[in-house]
Write an enzyme that holds these catalytic residues in place. Structure first.
Site, PDB file in Angstrom:
ATOM      1  N   ASN A   1      98.192  41.171  90.264  1.00 42.05           N
ATOM      2  CA  ASN A   1      97.521  42.301  90.926  1.00 42.05           C
ATOM      3  C   ASN A   1      98.553  43.200  91.593  1.00 42.05           C
ATOM      4  O   ASN A   1      99.752  42.969  91.457  1.00 42.05           O
ATOM      5  CB  ASN A   1      96.486  41.790  91.929  1.00 42.05           C
ATOM      6  CG  ASN A   1      97.143  40.895  92.962  1.00 42.05           C
ATOM      7  OD1 ASN A   1      97.987  41.347  93.734  1.00 42.05           O
ATOM      8  ND2 ASN A   1      96.775  39.623  92.955  1.00 42.05           N
TER       9      ASN A   1
ATOM     10  N   ASP B   1      92.491  34.670  91.617  1.00 37.22           N
ATOM     11  CA  ASP B   1      91.392  33.709  91.733  1.00 37.22           C
ATOM     12  C   ASP B   1      91.251  32.856  90.478  1.00 37.22           C
ATOM     13  O   ASP B   1      90.681  31.772  90.520  1.00 37.22           O
ATOM     14  CB  ASP B   1      90.073  34.456  91.978  1.00 37.22           C
ATOM     15  CG  ASP B   1      90.023  35.016  93.386  1.00 37.22           C
ATOM     16  OD1 ASP B   1      90.511  34.331  94.305  1.00 37.22           O
ATOM     17  OD2 ASP B   1      89.521  36.143  93.567  1.00 37.22           O
TER      18      ASP B   1
ATOM     19  N   LYS C   1     104.757  33.210  72.449  1.00 37.69           N
ATOM     20  CA  LYS C   1     104.145  34.527  72.688  1.00 37.69           C
ATOM     21  C   LYS C   1     102.924  34.710  71.772  1.00 37.69           C
ATOM     22  O   LYS C   1     103.021  34.444  70.563  1.00 37.69           O
ATOM     23  CB  LYS C   1     105.195  35.598  72.384  1.00 37.69           C
ATOM     24  CG  LYS C   1     104.750  36.985  72.692  1.00 37.69           C
ATOM     25  CD  LYS C   1     105.840  37.980  72.387  1.00 37.69           C
ATOM     26  CE  LYS C   1     105.279  39.373  72.423  1.00 37.69           C
ATOM     27  NZ  LYS C   1     106.113  40.325  71.726  1.00 37.69           N
TER      28      LYS C   1
ATOM     29  N   PRO D   1      93.469  27.044  92.778  1.00 37.31           N
ATOM     30  CA  PRO D   1      93.106  26.415  94.053  1.00 37.31           C
ATOM     31  C   PRO D   1      92.977  27.465  95.140  1.00 37.31           C
ATOM     32  O   PRO D   1      93.738  28.443  95.148  1.00 37.31           O
ATOM     33  CB  PRO D   1      94.295  25.486  94.354  1.00 37.31           C
ATOM     34  CG  PRO D   1      95.432  26.015  93.545  1.00 37.31           C
ATOM     35  CD  PRO D   1      94.830  26.683  92.341  1.00 37.31           C
ATOM     36  N   ASP D   2      92.005  27.300  96.032  1.00 31.71           N
ATOM     37  CA  ASP D   2      91.863  28.236  97.156  1.00 31.71           C
ATOM     38  C   ASP D   2      92.750  27.729  98.300  1.00 31.71           C
ATOM     39  O   ASP D   2      92.419  26.751  98.977  1.00 31.71           O
ATOM     40  CB  ASP D   2      90.391  28.323  97.586  1.00 31.71           C
ATOM     41  CG  ASP D   2      90.186  29.472  98.565  1.00 31.71           C
ATOM     42  OD1 ASP D   2      91.037  29.653  99.477  1.00 31.71           O
ATOM     43  OD2 ASP D   2      89.191  30.209  98.417  1.00 31.71           O
ATOM     44  N   ILE D   3      93.878  28.407  98.478  1.00 36.00           N
ATOM     45  CA  ILE D   3      94.882  27.958  99.452  1.00 36.00           C
ATOM     46  C   ILE D   3      94.323  28.000 100.867  1.00 36.00           C
ATOM     47  O   ILE D   3      94.452  27.061 101.652  1.00 36.00           O
ATOM     48  CB  ILE D   3      96.152  28.839  99.333  1.00 36.00           C
ATOM     49  CG1 ILE D   3      96.713  28.745  97.907  1.00 36.00           C
ATOM     50  CG2 ILE D   3      97.205  28.436 100.359  1.00 36.00           C
ATOM     51  CD1 ILE D   3      97.714  29.809  97.559  1.00 36.00           C
TER      52      ILE D   3
ATOM     53  N   PHE E   1      92.501  36.833 105.073  1.00 36.90           N
ATOM     54  CA  PHE E   1      92.322  38.247 104.800  1.00 36.90           C
ATOM     55  C   PHE E   1      91.140  38.386 103.856  1.00 36.90           C
ATOM     56  O   PHE E   1      90.781  37.439 103.158  1.00 36.90           O
ATOM     57  CB  PHE E   1      93.581  38.841 104.147  1.00 36.90           C
ATOM     58  CG  PHE E   1      94.501  39.503 105.135  1.00 36.90           C
ATOM     59  CD1 PHE E   1      95.258  38.741 106.008  1.00 36.90           C
ATOM     60  CD2 PHE E   1      94.596  40.899 105.202  1.00 36.90           C
ATOM     61  CE1 PHE E   1      96.091  39.342 106.941  1.00 36.90           C
ATOM     62  CE2 PHE E   1      95.425  41.517 106.119  1.00 36.90           C
ATOM     63  CZ  PHE E   1      96.172  40.735 106.985  1.00 36.90           C
TER      64      PHE E   1
ATOM     65  N   LYS F   1      83.124  35.071 104.173  1.00 40.42           N
ATOM     66  CA  LYS F   1      84.341  34.270 103.931  1.00 40.42           C
ATOM     67  C   LYS F   1      84.760  33.535 105.208  1.00 40.42           C
ATOM     68  O   LYS F   1      85.178  32.379 105.165  1.00 40.42           O
ATOM     69  CB  LYS F   1      85.497  35.171 103.449  1.00 40.42           C
ATOM     70  CG  LYS F   1      85.319  35.641 102.008  1.00 40.42           C
ATOM     71  CD  LYS F   1      86.362  36.658 101.560  1.00 40.42           C
ATOM     72  CE  LYS F   1      85.968  37.203 100.190  1.00 40.42           C
ATOM     73  NZ  LYS F   1      86.800  38.284  99.692  1.00 40.42           N
TER      74      LYS F   1
ATOM     75  N   LYS G   1      84.636  29.498 104.734  1.00 44.77           N
ATOM     76  CA  LYS G   1      85.906  28.757 104.745  1.00 44.77           C
ATOM     77  C   LYS G   1      86.214  28.167 106.132  1.00 44.77           C
ATOM     78  O   LYS G   1      87.230  27.502 106.306  1.00 44.77           O
ATOM     79  CB  LYS G   1      87.053  29.681 104.302  1.00 44.77           C
ATOM     80  CG  LYS G   1      86.861  30.243 102.886  1.00 44.77           C
ATOM     81  CD  LYS G   1      88.093  30.948 102.336  1.00 44.77           C
ATOM     82  CE  LYS G   1      87.738  31.686 101.056  1.00 44.77           C
ATOM     83  NZ  LYS G   1      88.901  32.196 100.322  1.00 44.77           N
TER      84      LYS G   1
HETATM   85  O1  PMT Z   1     100.698  43.407  99.764  1.00 45.34           O
HETATM   86  P1  PMT Z   1     100.276  44.813 100.118  1.00 45.34           P
HETATM   87  O2  PMT Z   1     100.577  45.776  98.996  1.00 45.34           O
HETATM   88  O3  PMT Z   1     100.836  45.258 101.441  1.00 45.34           O
HETATM   89  O4  PMT Z   1      98.708  44.814 100.263  1.00 45.34           O
HETATM   90  C1  PMT Z   1      98.088  44.100 101.289  1.00 45.34           C
HETATM   91  C2  PMT Z   1      96.798  43.386 100.821  1.00 45.34           C
HETATM   92  C3  PMT Z   1      95.751  44.411 100.439  1.00 45.34           C
HETATM   93  C4  PMT Z   1      97.114  42.489  99.622  1.00 45.34           C
HETATM   94  C5  PMT Z   1      96.335  42.483 102.025  1.00 45.34           C
HETATM   95  O5  PMT Z   1      96.068  43.284 103.130  1.00 45.34           O
HETATM   96  C6  PMT Z   1      95.114  41.666 101.658  1.00 45.34           C
HETATM   97  O6  PMT Z   1      93.982  42.111 101.692  1.00 45.34           O
HETATM   98  N1  PMT Z   1      95.326  40.379 101.289  1.00 45.34           N
HETATM   99  C7  PMT Z   1      94.309  39.456 100.796  1.00 45.34           C
HETATM  100  C8  PMT Z   1      93.980  39.738  99.348  1.00 45.34           C
HETATM  101  C9  PMT Z   1      92.935  38.804  98.777  1.00 45.34           C
HETATM  102  O7  PMT Z   1      93.256  38.039  97.902  1.00 45.34           O
HETATM  103  O8  PMT Z   1      91.768  38.860  99.330  1.00 45.34           O
HETATM  104  P2  PMT Z   1      90.444  38.004  98.882  1.00 45.34           P
HETATM  105  O9  PMT Z   1      89.318  38.594  99.611  1.00 45.34           O
HETATM  106  O10 PMT Z   1      90.382  37.962  97.377  1.00 45.34           O
HETATM  107  O11 PMT Z   1      90.777  36.551  99.377  1.00 45.34           O
HETATM  108  C10 PMT Z   1      90.316  36.053 100.636  1.00 45.34           C
HETATM  109  C11 PMT Z   1      91.358  35.188 101.279  1.00 45.34           C
HETATM  110  O12 PMT Z   1      91.536  33.982 100.536  1.00 45.34           O
HETATM  111  C12 PMT Z   1      92.735  35.811 101.428  1.00 45.34           C
HETATM  112  O13 PMT Z   1      93.259  35.432 102.680  1.00 45.34           O
HETATM  113  C13 PMT Z   1      93.540  35.175 100.303  1.00 45.34           C
HETATM  114  O14 PMT Z   1      94.922  35.055 100.647  1.00 45.34           O
HETATM  115  C14 PMT Z   1      92.886  33.797 100.227  1.00 45.34           C
HETATM  116  N2  PMT Z   1      92.929  33.163  98.889  1.00 45.34           N
HETATM  117  C15 PMT Z   1      92.278  33.710  97.836  1.00 45.34           C
HETATM  118  C16 PMT Z   1      92.260  33.069  96.621  1.00 45.34           C
HETATM  119  C17 PMT Z   1      92.954  31.844  96.490  1.00 45.34           C
HETATM  120  N3  PMT Z   1      92.980  31.200  95.327  1.00 45.34           N
HETATM  121  N4  PMT Z   1      93.602  31.326  97.543  1.00 45.34           N
HETATM  122  C18 PMT Z   1      93.598  31.960  98.733  1.00 45.34           C
HETATM  123  O15 PMT Z   1      94.202  31.481  99.690  1.00 45.34           O
END
Ligand code: PMT
Length: 415
Positions: A216, A283, A293, A309-311, A327, A341, A345
């Site tokens: 992404n 995700d 390839k 895995p969801d960290i 976030f 969320k 979580k």
């Molecule tokens: O890096 P930049 O260009 O500065 O941009 C910043 C940002 C937009 C990336 C940042 O501000 C941000 O929003 N980060 C979280 C992005 C995200 O994956 O959001 P989410 O809503 O999909 O996930 C929710 C939370 O679960 C997040 O804290 C994410 O880190 C966490 N997660 C998600 C999936 C996964 N498999 N493991 C996780 O830990």
């Protein structure tokens, strides 16, 4: 990075500089000069190999103190015994730290003065590794590094780049000015002094075949700004980061990873007392990674994906979990999804931001952002601003909530 005139936190500090053998030892002279300029009292201890690269006389002249080399030196021991020296130090910085020195330290050897001092001191120990890239990447060195980290030894660097041997890769010692920044940050008295904080940043890459991946647009800026703000508050910051090209903030330990699986492993090695998940973790990942390839043959290609895995959820579910901040990146119904969320979580706080069209000049890969903070029973809007300013405000709120929650709820990790 700070200028060389802004190391005010060093004034009056007792810094024991260890110099082990390696070509980077010549940089110790500039380091001593900078530490002195910041007002620190510096005593230098060299290994025998170090004096092949820089003379004790140079470091003695710059530090204004005799340079020590031998464990059993009656003249020096009479002036200040090695145990006294170990007690005198408020910080032991070994720069450069060779592969051999790290191995001896990890093994708990006391076979020369510097290794003995490291065993005998109660002061925090910082190592600035410097070696050939192959030596740094060798399993033995990586295991020694992991052992030392577990014992709370802080590794700063190494940096990547051209090496004295003509190769290029990880293993360069940080520049003296960067090390001065690290020491300065170390002595910053702040609300998070001594608190271990882990933050994730950047995207992850999930391989499809040897040359392609799912990822992404995250640049890592928001997470790096949080790491810098936390370090400036005195926290001991680990920054677990996907593939981005940003310089590491001063005083921050950086762990580079690629995939969600690797990020999870690096986070679980030490989630800290505060954990902030700012990374845009993929995700889903391809269920199978093609060995070769994938050829362009069929007009359409379907790829089966499976969840990564969801960290964040994994950390939040740990028995002795840290204060956990997530976030949320949303393209619609920001508050509803973010609060869902937060609850699902079991987080302590969530910072929600718009991504995509509604982000304006914020969100992914931009200098600015705006955050909506939510926590159980409350929240606050942080209006649009540059990511560094936002990170500082976010960290102030994290500190307030962390202190409040930690006072009331002892389930969060504490030392
Ligand atoms: O890096 P930049 O260009 O500065 O941009 C910043 C940002 C937009 C990336 C940042 O501000 C941000 O929003 N980060 C979280 C992005 C995200 O994956 O959001 P989410 O809503 O999909 O996930 C929710 C939370 O679960 C997040 O804290 C994410 O880190 C966490 N997660 C998600 C999936 C996964 N498999 N493991 C996780 O830990």
């Amino acid at each position: 990075m700070m200028s060389e005139y802004s190391h005010q936190n060093l004034a009056g500090r007792h810094i024991l500089l260890g110099v082990s053998g390696g070509i980077a030892a010549y940089k110790a002279a500039e380091l001593v000069r900078g530490l002195k300029k910041g007002g620190a009292e510096v005593r230098v201890v060299m290994t025998r190999a170090a004096s092949e690269f820089v003379t004790p006389m140079t470091l003695q002249a710059l530090s204004g103190n005799p340079v020590r080399q031998a464990l059993f030196d009656p003249a020096h021991e009479a002036a200040m015994g090695h145990i006294e020296l170990a007690r005198w130090a408020e910080l032991v910085l070994v720069a450069p730290a060779s592969a051999g020195f790290m191995a001896r330290l990890a093994a708990g050897m006391a076979d020369d003065l510097l290794a003995t001092l490291c065993l005998a001191t109660e002061a925090p120990i910082m190592l600035a590794p410097a070696m050939n890239r192959q030596m740094w990447q060798a399993q033995a060195t990586q295991e020694n590094a992991a052992t030392l980290r577990r014992r709370e030894v802080q590794l700063v660097g190494p940096a990547e780049g051209e090496q004295a041997c003509g190769e290029s890769g990880p293993g360069r010692m940080l520049e003296p000015l960067q090390l001065l920044d690290v020491c300065n940050t170390h002595f910053a008295a702040g609300p998070l002094a001594g608190v271990r904080l882990t933050v994730t940043a950047g995207p992850t890459r999930e391989a499809l075949d040897p040359v392609r991946y799912i990822s992404n647009h995250s640049s890592g800026r928001m997470g790096f700004a949080i790491a810098a703000a936390a370090a400036a508050m005195g926290a001991r910051v680990r920054l677990v980061v996907g593939p981005v090209s940003l310089p590491t903030p001063a005083g921050v330990e950086r762990i580079d990873v690629e995939s969600a699986e690797q990020m999870l492993k690096a986070v679980l090695a030490d989630p800290g007392q505060i954990f902030i998940a700012c990374a845009a973790v993929a995700d889903y990942r391809p269920r199978e990674v093609a060995e070769e390839k994938i050829k362009k043959q069929a007009p359409q290609l379907s790829v089966a994906l499976q969840r990564t895995p969801d960290i964040l959820a994994t950390v939040a579910a740990l028995e002795n979990r840290p204060f956990t901040v997530g976030f949320a990146a949303e393209t619609e119904q920001l508050e509803r999804h973010a609060r869902a969320k937060l609850e699902a979580k079991g987080l302590d706080m969530i910072a929600a931001n718009w991504v995509g069209e509604r982000a304006g000049d914020g969100g992914f890969n931009s200098e600015n952002n705006a955050l909506e903070l939510y926590w159980p029973g409350g929240g606050e809007s942080l209006p649009s601003g540059d990511k560094m300013t936002l990170a500082r405000t976010l960290m102030r709120r994290v500190v307030e909530r962390y202190k409040k929650t930690n006072g009331a709820d002892k389930s969060h990790a504490e030392d």
